[in-house]
Design a protein around this motif. Structure first.
Motif, PDB file in Angstrom:
ATOM      1  N   LEU A  13       0.804  -1.410   0.076  1.00 13.16           N
ATOM      2  CA  LEU A  13       0.081   0.000   0.056  1.00 13.16           C
ATOM      3  C   LEU A  13       0.937   1.084  -0.140  1.00 13.16           C
ATOM      4  O   LEU A  13       0.658   2.295  -0.555  1.00 13.16           O
ATOM      5  N   ASP A  17       1.162   4.144  -2.882  1.00 15.63           N
ATOM      6  CA  ASP A  17       0.564   5.447  -2.395  1.00 15.63           C
ATOM      7  C   ASP A  17       1.474   6.596  -3.005  1.00 15.63           C
ATOM      8  O   ASP A  17       2.432   7.034  -2.130  1.00 15.63           O
ATOM      9  N   LEU A 371      -6.274   2.698  -4.112  1.00 11.72           N
ATOM     10  CA  LEU A 371      -4.893   2.182  -4.333  1.00 11.72           C
ATOM     11  C   LEU A 371      -5.111   0.773  -4.548  1.00 11.72           C
ATOM     12  O   LEU A 371      -4.249   0.221  -5.385  1.00 11.72           O
TER      13      LEU A 371
END
Length: 376
Positions: A13, A17, A371
């Protein structure tokens, strides 16, 4: 399609991001504290207004200004009208936008300017126009911008926007959580001083604490099965979110959620308040978006064929007035049409706290969906 394995990979993640959306969401509580401190240092707490303004006008670009006006208008109620001044222009660019004051405005009105940019010539011109009309002007924007100079030169009150170093790494998304709280918090403190709403310093501190609590429960290190935001993001994959809100505070939270889904993940959503939503969206749930509308979906190749788009109701609730609730009717209507329902309800607390929790959980969900569904 949603990469569900990414939801349970904090490292994955973080790598995906690029706009620091998760970091901004997790640090929303800290942003509220910094923004409240900036407001205090600018002198907001020392203001002694002569009385409530006749009307409050809010100007600024994009979703942040729209949502700020929506939230302030909801919290202020009917005591003093809160109106957003919509910009005109040929493009959504800083140099192309223009704002105009209504002809009826004058010295008894208050103009609020909220922008994460501050270079818009149209806002500087609006400040000068307000000064000539005798309006009181308060602006929240980045320090050192042309707007800051214009407001100070027009004897207005300027509050520096609470920014973070990573805000400058990528263009700011208008629906980014850090942007909303950086613009909204000083204006809450200001309107508390004018008597339009109740947001004293201790209430803002409770908002920051509630945002911190949500960040602990919904952060990237918390597994999907016990993370309300990740669960909601997974449930909304390949679905059309039909957001139904109940309770005064839930309305602006639902509208912000729909805007964040569209901007951050490209997910279309529809939103309405209960009980009117039952009539407004009844035909939508009975049409081709209903889960039972595609009997061949059972035989679809799960690997090669994309799933059909079906509706999913997201019910956001916050203490309905008078104890009356349309939630049972909403669930019945959805289940009658084989439409699944996701529900979010905040823990007990003040109006600002419960509103902050609804916004924070749905912010996390919108970011996770963005995401985990982004092409790589």
């Amino acid at each position: 399609m949603l990469d569900e394995s990414l939801l349970d990979s904090p490292e994955g993640l973080a790598e995906a991001d690029h706009r620091a959306l998760l970091r901004g969401t997790a640090e929303a509580g800290a942003r509220v504290r910094t923004a409240a401190r900036h407001a205090a240092e600018a002198g907001v707490g020392d203001l002694k207004p002569d009385g409530r303004p006749r009307a409050v006008l809010i100007a600024g670009p994009g979703a942040a200004a729209t949502q700020t006006a929506d939230l302030l208008g909801t919290l202020a109620g009917a005591g003093s009208p809160v109106t957003r001044l919509a910009p005109t222009g040929v493009a959504p660019a800083a140099g192309a936008l223009r704002w105009e004051l209504p002809g009826w405005t004058g010295s008894v009105d208050l103009l609020l300017i909220a922008t994460p940019d501050g270079t818009e010539p149209g806002l500087s011109l609006l400040t000068e126009q307000a000064y000539r009309r005798g309006l009181t002007v308060v602006a929240v924007a980045p320090v050192g911008t042309p707007l800051a100079e214009s407001v100070s030169g027009s004897r207005g009150l300027f509050v520096p926007m609470a920014t973070a170093p990573y805000d400058h790494d990528e263009p700011l998304a208008a629906s980014a959580p850090g942007v909303l709280w950086a613009l909204l918090t000083p204006l809450l403190a200001l309107l508390d001083r004018t008597g339009l709403l109740t947001a004293p310093p201790d209430a803002l501190e409770k908002v920051a604490d509630r945002l911190d609590a949500v960040a602990e429960r919904c952060g990237p290190a918390v597994a999907t099965y016990s993370n309300a935001a990740k669960t909601l993001a997974a449930e909304l994959a390949d679905a059309l979110p039909v957001v139904w809100t109940e309770g005064v505070s839930a309305g602006p939270a639902g509208r912000r959620f729909a805007a964040a889904l569209a901007e951050l993940s490209g997910t279309p959503a529809v939103v309405a308040e209960l009980p009117e939503a039952l009539a407004a969206h009844s035909a939508l749930l009975a049409g081709p978006l209903a889960a039972r509308a595609d009997p061949d979906d059972f035989f679809r190749d799960r690997v090669e064929e994309a799933p059909a788009l079906h509706a999913r109701v997201v019910l956001l609730r916050d203490r309905p007035l008078g104890g009356l609730t349309a939630a049972p009717a909403a669930r019945e209507l959805a289940l009658t049409h084989d439409t699944p329902v996701s529900e979010l309800e905040p823990e007990e607390g003040g109006e600002l706290e419960t509103l902050a929790e609804l916004i924070a959980v749905t912010d996390f969900a919108a970011v996770y969906l963005a995401l985990a569904s982004a092409p790589r």
